[in-house]
Design a protein around this motif. Structure first.
Motif, PDB file in Angstrom:
ATOM      1  N   GLY A  68       0.797  -1.222   0.000  1.00 38.62           N
ATOM      2  CA  GLY A  68       0.000   0.000   0.000  1.00 38.62           C
ATOM      3  C   GLY A  68       0.826   1.267   0.000  1.00 38.62           C
ATOM      4  N   ILE A  69       2.141   1.155  -0.088  1.00 39.29           N
ATOM      5  CA  ILE A  69       3.026   2.320  -0.054  1.00 39.29           C
ATOM      6  C   ILE A  69       3.060   2.975  -1.437  1.00 39.29           C
ATOM      7  CG2 ILE A  69       5.395   3.112   0.264  1.00 39.29           C
ATOM      8  CD1 ILE A  69       5.768   0.878   2.292  1.00 39.29           C
ATOM      9  N   SER A  70       2.859   4.284  -1.458  1.00 39.40           N
ATOM     10  CA  SER A  70       2.919   5.028  -2.711  1.00 39.40           C
ATOM     11  C   SER A  70       3.291   6.478  -2.414  1.00 39.40           C
ATOM     12  CB  SER A  70       1.583   4.955  -3.461  1.00 39.40           C
ATOM     13  OG  SER A  70       0.566   5.615  -2.716  1.00 39.40           O
ATOM     14  N   GLY A  71       3.550   7.230  -3.471  1.00 39.73           N
ATOM     15  CA  GLY A  71       3.940   8.620  -3.333  1.00 39.73           C
ATOM     16  C   GLY A  71       5.045   8.966  -4.312  1.00 39.73           C
ATOM     17  N   LEU A  72       5.442  10.221  -4.305  1.00 40.71           N
ATOM     18  CA  LEU A  72       6.531  10.702  -5.154  1.00 40.71           C
ATOM     19  C   LEU A  72       7.685  11.150  -4.274  1.00 40.71           C
ATOM     20  CD1 LEU A  72       4.465  12.822  -7.722  1.00 40.71           C
ATOM     21  CD2 LEU A  72       5.334  10.486  -8.027  1.00 40.71           C
ATOM     22  N   ALA A  73       8.911  10.740  -4.643  1.00 41.38           N
ATOM     23  CA  ALA A  73      10.074  11.030  -3.803  1.00 41.38           C
ATOM     24  C   ALA A  73      11.196  11.671  -4.610  1.00 41.38           C
ATOM     25  CB  ALA A  73      10.580   9.756  -3.139  1.00 41.38           C
ATOM     26  N   ASP A  74      11.808  12.699  -4.024  1.00 43.34           N
ATOM     27  CA  ASP A  74      13.047  13.276  -4.523  1.00 43.34           C
ATOM     28  C   ASP A  74      14.153  12.854  -3.570  1.00 43.34           C
ATOM     29  OD1 ASP A  74      11.628  14.511  -6.515  1.00 43.34           O
ATOM     30  OD2 ASP A  74      11.599  16.478  -5.550  1.00 43.34           O
ATOM     31  N   ILE A  75      15.270  12.353  -4.110  1.00 41.88           N
ATOM     32  CA  ILE A  75      16.352  11.827  -3.283  1.00 41.88           C
ATOM     33  C   ILE A  75      17.662  12.486  -3.693  1.00 41.88           C
ATOM     34  CG2 ILE A  75      17.587   9.758  -2.531  1.00 41.88           C
ATOM     35  CD1 ILE A  75      15.127   8.133  -3.466  1.00 41.88           C
ATOM     36  N   ALA A  76      18.384  12.989  -2.700  1.00 42.42           N
ATOM     37  CA  ALA A  76      19.734  13.516  -2.913  1.00 42.42           C
ATOM     38  C   ALA A  76      20.645  12.817  -1.918  1.00 42.42           C
ATOM     39  CB  ALA A  76      19.767  15.024  -2.708  1.00 42.42           C
ATOM     40  N   SER A  77      21.589  12.022  -2.422  1.00 42.47           N
ATOM     41  CA  SER A  77      22.400  11.224  -1.520  1.00 42.47           C
ATOM     42  C   SER A  77      23.783  10.955  -2.097  1.00 42.47           C
ATOM     43  CB  SER A  77      21.704   9.893  -1.219  1.00 42.47           C
ATOM     44  OG  SER A  77      21.644   9.087  -2.385  1.00 42.47           O
ATOM     45  N   THR A  78      24.642  10.407  -1.251  1.00 41.81           N
ATOM     46  CA  THR A  78      25.952   9.925  -1.668  1.00 41.81           C
ATOM     47  C   THR A  78      26.048   8.452  -1.304  1.00 41.81           C
ATOM     48  OG1 THR A  78      26.985  10.501   0.450  1.00 41.81           O
ATOM     49  CG2 THR A  78      27.029  12.180  -1.291  1.00 41.81           C
ATOM     50  N   VAL A  79      26.819   7.709  -2.080  1.00 41.66           N
ATOM     51  CA  VAL A  79      27.053   6.307  -1.774  1.00 41.66           C
ATOM     52  C   VAL A  79      28.535   6.017  -1.960  1.00 41.66           C
ATOM     53  CG1 VAL A  79      26.466   5.593  -4.141  1.00 41.66           C
ATOM     54  CG2 VAL A  79      26.417   3.919  -2.280  1.00 41.66           C
ATOM     55  N   ASN A  80      29.097   5.323  -0.981  1.00 38.51           N
ATOM     56  CA  ASN A  80      30.502   4.940  -1.033  1.00 38.51           C
ATOM     57  C   ASN A  80      30.600   3.449  -0.730  1.00 38.51           C
ATOM     58  OD1 ASN A  80      33.223   4.460   0.577  1.00 38.51           O
ATOM     59  ND2 ASN A  80      33.551   6.165  -0.834  1.00 38.51           N
ATOM     60  N   SER A  81      31.114   2.683  -1.697  1.00 38.71           N
ATOM     61  CA  SER A  81      31.200   1.234  -1.551  1.00 38.71           C
ATOM     62  C   SER A  81      32.622   0.748  -1.808  1.00 38.71           C
ATOM     63  CB  SER A  81      30.239   0.553  -2.538  1.00 38.71           C
ATOM     64  OG  SER A  81      30.466  -0.843  -2.564  1.00 38.71           O
ATOM     65  N   ASN A  82      33.070  -0.149  -0.947  1.00 34.34           N
ATOM     66  CA  ASN A  82      34.376  -0.766  -1.155  1.00 34.34           C
ATOM     67  C   ASN A  82      34.255  -2.138  -1.811  1.00 34.34           C
ATOM     68  OD1 ASN A  82      33.421  -2.400   0.888  1.00 34.34           O
ATOM     69  ND2 ASN A  82      34.870  -1.676   2.437  1.00 34.34           N
ATOM     70  N   GLY A  83      33.059  -2.468  -2.259  1.00 35.99           N
ATOM     71  CA  GLY A  83      32.822  -3.751  -2.881  1.00 35.99           C
ATOM     72  C   GLY A  83      32.247  -4.786  -1.935  1.00 35.99           C
TER      73      GLY A  83
END
Length: 371
Positions: A68-83
């Motif tokens: 039942g989850i709905s809506g509109l989303a704006d996302i500003a983020s950073t992601v850092n992965s070492n694998g």
């Protein structure tokens, strides 16, 4: 659209990515990746900025439709992965958010500031920071999650301390919470300490909830008790609103309905109301309550029993629906209560003999044994 410079399987390289999303939104990534993991490209080290505009939560496919989850989303983020482990920080701004199958879009935006650490191989992680902001109301969401073939499973806690009720109320439609028709919560604060567990589409939410110094405007419990008041000989007016000094209960929200135990409600115009009850998935109410009356509200009750006094107890039930609650006297509970208190009072005043017992019972109904 993907743009890559100085590509190499064995070293880091810059990239950009833009894409259109289902429902009309778009996403953009910009950063560096590499070296490519030869066994699983998803484990490739990555350092990027992510910007998502107008992500349609229902159309995206990321969320189980039955949730039942709905809506509109704006996302500003950073992601850092070492694998092996990825850390993401960012802000989500959601509009027209709906969080329940029976909910409706929230009229005000919701902002989430988050930090999470995700184990790429286990497909599980921890939300170490999750500030859920609605107006001036802030709740803290933390805990773990894991991604399974059937969907996302949560094991989290939500702590809300002194959130302004006026701001929280704007989120109630999204949660599927329905107030009595024509009513609204005004003023005061909300405090809650909840656990959130299970698959996203079958969440179980459990914990204590407390309201302080608020008002349910447009709904008068005193008026709803009119049938009870007439039954007991009272009927004092308590206004068109219900002023709530304190409300506390232990709530259990599950797919099969809502259970509230240890309800304790202080209403200055009536007294202290306690009890337990349930709300079914279709919002049907089934509550058994007990009002320890104070002030003018008690006079009819004590007159009926013929015992006088400055206080009394009034059992009643709440049925109907959340939008149209029906408050009715608990006749059996009322008669049992008054039989005990009336007989005990008469015996204490008149002595323990059979004539006084008969008179006491008769006094409950405004009648005396003929002389």
């Amino acid at each position: 659209n993907i743009g890559v410079q100085n590509f190499s399987f064995t070293s880091e390289f810059p990239f950009t990515l833009t894409a259109n999303l289902p429902g009309g939104g778009n996403v953009g990534l910009e950063g560096k990746a590499g070296p490519i993991d030869a066994s699983d490209a998803s484990l490739t080290p990555l350092d990027a900025k992510i910007n998502v505009k107008q992500l349609d939560l229902a159309a995206s496919g990321f969320i189980e439709p039955s949730s039942g989850i709905s809506g509109l989303a704006d996302i500003a983020s950073t992601v850092n992965s070492n694998g092996k482990q990825a850390e993401s920080k960012g802000t989500v701004n959601a509009t027209r958010l709906k969080l329940s199958p029976k909910g409706s879009p929230a009229p005000t935006p919701v902002q989430v500031k988050y930090t999470l650490i995700h184990d790429l191989q286990k497909q599980a992680g921890q939300l170490t920071e999750g500030d859920v902001i609605v107006g001036k109301a802030v709740a803290k969401l933390t805990g773990g999650y894991r991604i399974e073939p059937e969907g996302v499973v949560l094991n989290m806690k939500l702590n809300a301390d002194g959130m302004p009720v006026n701001d929280v109320e704007t989120l109630l439609p999204a949660l599927g919470v329905t107030l009595p028709s024509g009513s609204s919560l005004q003023g005061g604060t909300l405090t809650a300490d909840l656990t959130i567990q299970g698959p996203v589409d079958k969440l179980v939410i459990d914990g204590p909830v407390k309201l302080s110094d608020t008002k349910l405007a447009g709904f008068s419990l005193g008026s709803k008790l009119a049938a009870v008041s007439k039954f007991t000989g009272g009927g004092q007016s308590t206004g068109s609103d219900t002023v709530i000094q304190n409300f506390s209960a232990h709530a259990h929200v599950a797919p099969n309905g809502i259970t509230t135990d240890n309800v304790n409600l202080t209403i200055p115009s009536l007294g202290v109301v306690t009890g337990n009850g349930t709300i079914s998935p279709n919002n049907t109410l089934n509550y058994k309550m007990n009002a320890a009356l104070s002030g003018t509200a008690v006079s009819g009750l004590t007159q009926m029993a013929g015992v006088g006094g400055k206080g009394g107890t009034l059992p009643f039930t709440i049925e109907g629906t959340t939008s149209d609650p029906k408050v009715m006297p608990d006749v059996k509970g009322l008669m049992n209560s008054q039989l005990k208190s009336g007989v005990a009072g008469q015996l204490q005043n008149n002595g323990n003999n059979s004539n006084n017992v008969v008179n006491a019972i008769g006094g409950l109904f405004g009648k005396k044994k003929p002389k």
